[in-house]
Structure formats: structure tokens, C-alpha cells
Design an enzyme around this catalytic site. Sequence first.
Site, PDB file in Angstrom:
ATOM      1  N   ASP A 106      -6.186  15.228 -20.242  1.00  0.00           N
ATOM      2  CA  ASP A 106      -4.839  14.837 -20.674  1.00  0.00           C
ATOM      3  C   ASP A 106      -3.785  15.152 -19.625  1.00  0.00           C
ATOM      4  O   ASP A 106      -2.609  15.295 -19.947  1.00  0.00           O
ATOM      5  CB  ASP A 106      -4.489  15.520 -22.004  1.00  0.00           C
ATOM      6  CG  ASP A 106      -4.532  17.034 -21.898  1.00  0.00           C
ATOM      7  OD1 ASP A 106      -4.947  17.539 -20.833  1.00  0.00           O
ATOM      8  OD2 ASP A 106      -4.169  17.715 -22.867  1.00  0.00           O
ATOM      9  N   HIS A 324     -10.793   7.922   8.955  1.00  0.00           N
ATOM     10  CA  HIS A 324     -10.003   8.386   7.799  1.00  0.00           C
ATOM     11  C   HIS A 324     -10.484   9.771   7.380  1.00  0.00           C
ATOM     12  O   HIS A 324     -10.940   9.978   6.253  1.00  0.00           O
ATOM     13  CB  HIS A 324     -10.085   7.388   6.644  1.00  0.00           C
ATOM     14  CG  HIS A 324      -9.293   6.138   6.898  1.00  0.00           C
ATOM     15  ND1 HIS A 324      -9.326   5.041   6.079  1.00  0.00           N
ATOM     16  CD2 HIS A 324      -8.415   5.829   7.878  1.00  0.00           C
ATOM     17  CE1 HIS A 324      -8.510   4.100   6.551  1.00  0.00           C
ATOM     18  NE2 HIS A 324      -7.951   4.561   7.655  1.00  0.00           N
ATOM     19  N   ASP A 341      -2.475  12.056  11.566  1.00  0.00           N
ATOM     20  CA  ASP A 341      -1.961  10.744  11.145  1.00  0.00           C
ATOM     21  C   ASP A 341      -1.266  10.985   9.802  1.00  0.00           C
ATOM     22  O   ASP A 341      -1.926  11.312   8.806  1.00  0.00           O
ATOM     23  CB  ASP A 341      -3.138   9.776  11.000  1.00  0.00           C
ATOM     24  CG  ASP A 341      -2.722   8.352  10.636  1.00  0.00           C
ATOM     25  OD1 ASP A 341      -1.581   8.160  10.157  1.00  0.00           O
ATOM     26  OD2 ASP A 341      -3.543   7.438  10.811  1.00  0.00           O
ATOM     27  N   ASP A 353       4.231   5.772   9.221  1.00  0.00           N
ATOM     28  CA  ASP A 353       2.782   5.900   9.462  1.00  0.00           C
ATOM     29  C   ASP A 353       2.634   6.196  10.954  1.00  0.00           C
ATOM     30  O   ASP A 353       2.657   5.274  11.770  1.00  0.00           O
ATOM     31  CB  ASP A 353       2.088   4.594   9.053  1.00  0.00           C
ATOM     32  CG  ASP A 353       0.593   4.625   9.318  1.00  0.00           C
ATOM     33  OD1 ASP A 353       0.046   5.704   9.616  1.00  0.00           O
ATOM     34  OD2 ASP A 353      -0.032   3.547   9.218  1.00  0.00           O
ATOM     35  N   HIS A 434     -11.218  -0.211  14.481  1.00  0.00           N
ATOM     36  CA  HIS A 434     -10.111  -0.636  13.616  1.00  0.00           C
ATOM     37  C   HIS A 434      -9.162  -1.583  14.349  1.00  0.00           C
ATOM     38  O   HIS A 434      -9.257  -1.768  15.562  1.00  0.00           O
ATOM     39  CB  HIS A 434      -9.355   0.589  13.082  1.00  0.00           C
ATOM     40  CG  HIS A 434      -8.707   1.446  14.140  1.00  0.00           C
ATOM     41  ND1 HIS A 434      -7.519   1.109  14.749  1.00  0.00           N
ATOM     42  CD2 HIS A 434      -9.085   2.630  14.691  1.00  0.00           C
ATOM     43  CE1 HIS A 434      -7.179   2.053  15.617  1.00  0.00           C
ATOM     44  NE2 HIS A 434      -8.117   2.986  15.618  1.00  0.00           N
ATOM     45  N   HIS A 438      -0.716  -3.071  11.590  1.00  0.00           N
ATOM     46  CA  HIS A 438      -0.580  -3.586  10.226  1.00  0.00           C
ATOM     47  C   HIS A 438       0.887  -3.513   9.850  1.00  0.00           C
ATOM     48  O   HIS A 438       1.614  -2.643  10.341  1.00  0.00           O
ATOM     49  CB  HIS A 438      -1.441  -2.804   9.230  1.00  0.00           C
ATOM     50  CG  HIS A 438      -1.179  -1.324   9.210  1.00  0.00           C
ATOM     51  ND1 HIS A 438      -0.135  -0.761   8.515  1.00  0.00           N
ATOM     52  CD2 HIS A 438      -1.814  -0.294   9.817  1.00  0.00           C
ATOM     53  CE1 HIS A 438      -0.157   0.564   8.688  1.00  0.00           C
ATOM     54  NE2 HIS A 438      -1.159   0.870   9.486  1.00  0.00           N
ATOM     55  N   HIS A 445      -0.049  -0.041   4.085  1.00  0.00           N
ATOM     56  CA  HIS A 445      -0.599  -1.310   4.576  1.00  0.00           C
ATOM     57  C   HIS A 445       0.135  -2.395   3.788  1.00  0.00           C
ATOM     58  O   HIS A 445      -0.352  -2.890   2.769  1.00  0.00           O
ATOM     59  CB  HIS A 445      -2.116  -1.359   4.373  1.00  0.00           C
ATOM     60  CG  HIS A 445      -2.836  -0.309   5.171  1.00  0.00           C
ATOM     61  ND1 HIS A 445      -4.059   0.189   4.850  1.00  0.00           N
ATOM     62  CD2 HIS A 445      -2.471   0.346   6.303  1.00  0.00           C
ATOM     63  CE1 HIS A 445      -4.427   1.111   5.743  1.00  0.00           C
ATOM     64  NE2 HIS A 445      -3.472   1.218   6.631  1.00  0.00           N
ATOM     65  N   GLU A 469      -1.216   1.004  16.996  1.00  0.00           N
ATOM     66  CA  GLU A 469      -2.018   2.213  16.868  1.00  0.00           C
ATOM     67  C   GLU A 469      -3.411   2.086  17.494  1.00  0.00           C
ATOM     68  O   GLU A 469      -4.422   2.222  16.804  1.00  0.00           O
ATOM     69  CB  GLU A 469      -2.147   2.618  15.405  1.00  0.00           C
ATOM     70  CG  GLU A 469      -2.605   1.522  14.448  1.00  0.00           C
ATOM     71  CD  GLU A 469      -2.837   2.074  13.036  1.00  0.00           C
ATOM     72  OE1 GLU A 469      -3.552   3.066  12.906  1.00  0.00           O
ATOM     73  OE2 GLU A 469      -2.270   1.500  12.083  1.00  0.00           O
ATOM     74  N   TYR A 473     -12.503   6.564  20.325  1.00  0.00           N
ATOM     75  CA  TYR A 473     -13.191   7.597  19.540  1.00  0.00           C
ATOM     76  C   TYR A 473     -14.610   7.735  20.064  1.00  0.00           C
ATOM     77  O   TYR A 473     -15.422   6.804  19.927  1.00  0.00           O
ATOM     78  CB  TYR A 473     -13.202   7.197  18.055  1.00  0.00           C
ATOM     79  CG  TYR A 473     -11.829   6.763  17.554  1.00  0.00           C
ATOM     80  CD1 TYR A 473     -10.924   7.683  17.026  1.00  0.00           C
ATOM     81  CD2 TYR A 473     -11.431   5.425  17.653  1.00  0.00           C
ATOM     82  CE1 TYR A 473      -9.662   7.279  16.590  1.00  0.00           C
ATOM     83  CE2 TYR A 473     -10.182   5.016  17.233  1.00  0.00           C
ATOM     84  CZ  TYR A 473      -9.299   5.939  16.704  1.00  0.00           C
ATOM     85  OH  TYR A 473      -8.058   5.531  16.278  1.00  0.00           O
ATOM     86  N   ARG A 491      -5.840   8.747  18.959  1.00  0.00           N
ATOM     87  CA  ARG A 491      -5.076   7.595  18.453  1.00  0.00           C
ATOM     88  C   ARG A 491      -3.608   7.914  18.689  1.00  0.00           C
ATOM     89  O   ARG A 491      -3.182   9.069  18.520  1.00  0.00           O
ATOM     90  CB  ARG A 491      -5.357   7.348  16.969  1.00  0.00           C
ATOM     91  CG  ARG A 491      -4.521   6.207  16.388  1.00  0.00           C
ATOM     92  CD  ARG A 491      -5.063   5.630  15.065  1.00  0.00           C
ATOM     93  NE  ARG A 491      -5.032   6.552  13.955  1.00  0.00           N
ATOM     94  CZ  ARG A 491      -6.097   7.158  13.440  1.00  0.00           C
ATOM     95  NH1 ARG A 491      -7.296   6.937  13.961  1.00  0.00           N
ATOM     96  NH2 ARG A 491      -5.988   7.975  12.414  1.00  0.00           N
ATOM     97  N   GLU A 493      -0.068   6.287  17.328  1.00  0.00           N
ATOM     98  CA  GLU A 493       0.436   5.290  16.377  1.00  0.00           C
ATOM     99  C   GLU A 493       1.952   5.398  16.267  1.00  0.00           C
ATOM    100  O   GLU A 493       2.486   6.464  15.940  1.00  0.00           O
ATOM    101  CB  GLU A 493      -0.200   5.512  14.997  1.00  0.00           C
ATOM    102  CG  GLU A 493       0.313   4.537  13.950  1.00  0.00           C
ATOM    103  CD  GLU A 493      -0.444   4.634  12.626  1.00  0.00           C
ATOM    104  OE1 GLU A 493      -0.973   5.710  12.317  1.00  0.00           O
ATOM    105  OE2 GLU A 493      -0.486   3.621  11.914  1.00  0.00           O
TER     106      GLU A 493
HETATM  107  N1  GLY Z   1      -2.967   6.043   8.162  1.00  0.00           N
HETATM  108  C1  GLY Z   1      -3.592   4.814   7.926  1.00  0.00           C
HETATM  109  C2  GLY Z   1      -3.339   3.899   9.020  1.00  0.00           C
HETATM  110  O1  GLY Z   1      -2.962   4.305  10.089  1.00  0.00           O
HETATM  111  O2  GLY Z   1      -3.439   2.717   8.872  1.00  0.00           O
HETATM  112 MN    MN Z   2      -1.498   2.730  10.422  1.00  0.00          MN
HETATM  113 MN    MN Z   3      -1.809   5.989  10.370  1.00  0.00          MN
END
Ligand code: GLY
Ligand code: MN
Ligand code: MN
Length: 527
Positions: A106, A324, A341, A353, A434, A438, A445, A469, A473, A491, A493
Site C-alpha cells: 500500500d 546504463h 551521467d 542529461d 549507442h 537524442h 529521451h 554524447e 568503452y 563518455r 555528454e
Molecule cells: N542518461 C541516459 C542517456 O544519456 O541517454
Molecule cells: Mn543522453
Molecule cells: Mn546521459
Amino acid sequence: MVRMTESTAAPGTPSTGATTPAPQTAPETSPRDQALADRGSNRSQRPSSPAFRRFIAERWADRPAGTPAPLPSAPYAAARRARISELFPGERLVLPAGPLKTRSNDTDYRFRPHSAFAHLTGLGTDQEPDAVLVLHPTDDGGHEAVLYFRPLAGRDTEEFFADARYGEFWVGARPTLEDLAALTGVTTAALSELADALAKDVGEGGVRVRVVPGADDAVAAQVDEARSGTASAEESAAADAELAEALSELRLVKDEHEVEQMRAAVAATVAGFARIVRHLPRAVEHRRGERVIESSFDGHAREEGNAVGYETIAASGDHATTLHWTRNDGEVRTGDLVLVDAGVEVDSLYTADITRTLPVDGTFTDVQRRIYEAVLDAADAAFAVAVPGSRFRDVHAAAMEVIAARLAEWGLLPGTVEESLAPEGQFHRRWMVHGTSHHLGIDVHDCAQARRETYLDAVLEPGMVFTIEPGLYFKADDLAVPEEYRGIGVRIEDDVLVTADGNENLSAALPRRPDEIESWMAGLLGR
Ligand code: GLY
Ligand code: MN
Ligand code: MN
């Protein structure tokens, strides 16, 4: 968590159940056939005598007079509704905020309204569970917006003190019909009027109804009931999908207010990264240093905004090669890189992001720097083409040319750069599976239901906001790369706004070049 205790009352009703009337006399024991759903009440007792009901309803101060000022988003939300209205003349459009979602038993997750609802009402934070925005068709071909929701209940109701999900004693006073009308500029009505309103003039040759799919199963069922017999399930699903697509595409180009909210989200996120750096020495000491990073950022996001816009990734060493990595339960070791990230979602629900990959001890090694600079060059190449007139897909292509060229220089590709960049090659993608970009906004996203021609193949326009981004890796067990590369993930971004004559890196305040990162970290760490 507070629950009613033995000392406050009599058994028989669930503390969550506004819909279950309180019995006037409490049974001594539960009947054997008591429904499982009712058994939560067996742990507590709730007062229910008429005398108590009268007593708790009396002697409260008047509620504050007046109504709240309109939200700054209100005129922008009205303009967005007008654009959707034009696309669906004569039709009824139903946009639920969505229900509370059970976390366990609950207890519910913190409420966040559906993004399309937030976009077209201007409401954010936790407003308003179960609410439904309906655009009713009008005779002039336009629409009248009505916001249906569960308004504040009176103090003479059982809900007031006994409903743990909606009651004022439990979750605070909800807005009145007047409050939400003043905030949003939209006509409001009680949720109890929704079913009739949805069904009005629906039938053979009557008003077509579309509902945002996946937002609220109960509202979708009401819509299906109202339109049953007027269209097949497949036709209705297709009609709903068209609405979702239009609502998603409505966000591809941000308005002035949205850009302002994105700037606020990015500024809060930049401050959150500085807090992470200040907490790095503690992260190194802790057995789960990644959690120290996560909690540093997430606490900041709650203090400065609504929440995080998505689960924070705090990935040290080889964990950075898991795209992720949100488990965040690893150590943070001196000499490693840590990839973070993270994004703050502000109260209007717009989120940043941003990713930075930082040397834990404040200084890049030569090999870390070499890999980092390859990714940075890819990002810079992407920025150079992220301008009006390019296509969205060109941004990724520009980054990939650099990534493939560097991997070739390092002798890692099984052929030439051209062979790798060809669709039938793509060998470089082993180390960056990836995409590069986006759209970003109220969803991390954003615009995810847009068509390919309006997303990937679209020509960039001023007002679009998206990420750049790229990354590389190299997993610890990747035998296709030199040993010194293994266990390094990078990365970078940033959040970019397309402008009339180019672009603006909204996250430029956060250092992204190795020397700048080192001096920024040294300053924050007092070195
Ligand atoms: N943090 C998810 C992405 O970079 O798309
Ligand atoms: Mn992103
Ligand atoms: Mn990200």
C-alpha cells in the site's frame, strides 16, 4: 512511515480505503472469508463513531482566501493546446496525468504526471494524480480544454482524515477546482463528471475520441466504453497512436519557456557535478563509493529541483563500460576514471542529461587522456554540424567519422576507416554501441514517438534541444584492444540548443577538456 496505531482506534477498514465505508461497529475478529484486499485493516483501528466524525469536522480555521497566481507556463501551454487542436478538428482528445503507482503493497511511488499532460497543462512536480485533460470539440472547429481532477474534499468527509492515499490528513490538502483553474487558465471540473463528458455525442457518426495510450488504464477503459461500437479495437489503437505521435512531435522544437526551463535544469545539474567532485575523497574511502557519488547528486537534485530526470549512473573503472550502470555499488579507486551521467529534473519536469568522465584523483594518465581526447574530438565534430540545415542523423555521422579514424590509428579496426563507416562494416561500433544524440526536454529521451522523418531524418531547426554524447568503452575482458585500454570507459555528454545561426552548448559551464577538468577539480578539492 506513519500508520494508524492501536491507540487511535477500531478495526475493520483499511487505512487506504476511501471507497470502503467505515463500519459503525467493529468486529472482534476478522471473518475467515475476509477478502485479502481488506486485510491491511487488520493491523490498525480507525475511529468511526458518529461523535468522532462530528468532532473531527469542527473548529478548523477558514482556508486561505483567494486563488494562486497563474503559472508562468500557462500561456505557453495554451499555445501548445492550440497547435494540437488544429490537428484534430471535431475530435475529443483525452490526456490523462496517470494514476499513483504502487511501489509495494500500500505504498506508492512519488507521483509524476505523464509528460504530454504536463506539456499541455503546464503543471509539473506531483500534480495531479488521476487528473485528465480533455480537449472537447467546439462548434467553431476548435476545442475547449477542461481539466477533470479529484478536488480537495471537505473536512466533513471520511476522506479528510481516513484516506491514506488522497486524504488531507495523510498527503496534505489537494487543490480546489478554483486553484487549478487559476494556475492553469483551464476550466476545471470534478473527476466524477468525466465519464459522462467522455461519452457526450459519441456514437455512430458522432464525435471521435482519442486517448493518450499507456497513460492511465482506467481512463482508457472509460474511453473504450464510450466509443465501443463506433470503431474496431485496431482502429481505436491506430487513432490513439496518431495522437501520441502528434504530442511527441509537438515537443521537437522547444518554445521560449521550455528553453528557459532547460537552462535551469542544466544549471542545477552543473552545480550537482561540482558537489560530486567535492565528495570524491569520501567516495574513495567508502566501500560503495559509487553510491556516495549517486547520493551526492540525487540529494542535490531533490534539494534544487523535483528529482533526478533518470537514474544516476555512477560508474567507476570497468563499470563505465556498462552503458546504463545504475547499480552503483562499486568502489571508486584512485587512478581510475569515473563516469557520471546525471541530470536534475526541475519542478516543471524538464531535465538535463549530462555526462562527465573524471579522473578520480584529479589527473588523467596518458592513456586515459588519449582515449578521452578521441571522444572529445568526436563530440566537437558533432557540434560543428549541429546547426540549422543539417539533418539530425548528420550529427551522429560526424562523431562516428572521428571515432572510426582514431580506432583505425590505434590499429583496432579489421579494415579501413571507409570499410568501417560503410553500412555493411560498422566495426567501430563495437566500442560505442549507442547513438550520439537524442532529443531532450520533459522526458530525458524526449519526442520518442515522433516519426523517423521528423526525428532522425529531420532537418535541424532553431529551438531543438538534444544531447551530443559520443563515447568509447573498452571492457576489461576485451581481447581486441591493448591491455592498457581495458577497463576504461569514456563518455562526454552535453546538451545543445540549435540557434538561428548555429548552436549553443547549454552545458558549457561544466568543463569538458582534460586540462580544464583537472584545474576545475583541483579548485574544488582545494589543491
Ligand atoms: N542518461 C541516459 C542517456 O544519456 O541517454
Ligand atoms: Mn543522453
Ligand atoms: Mn546521459
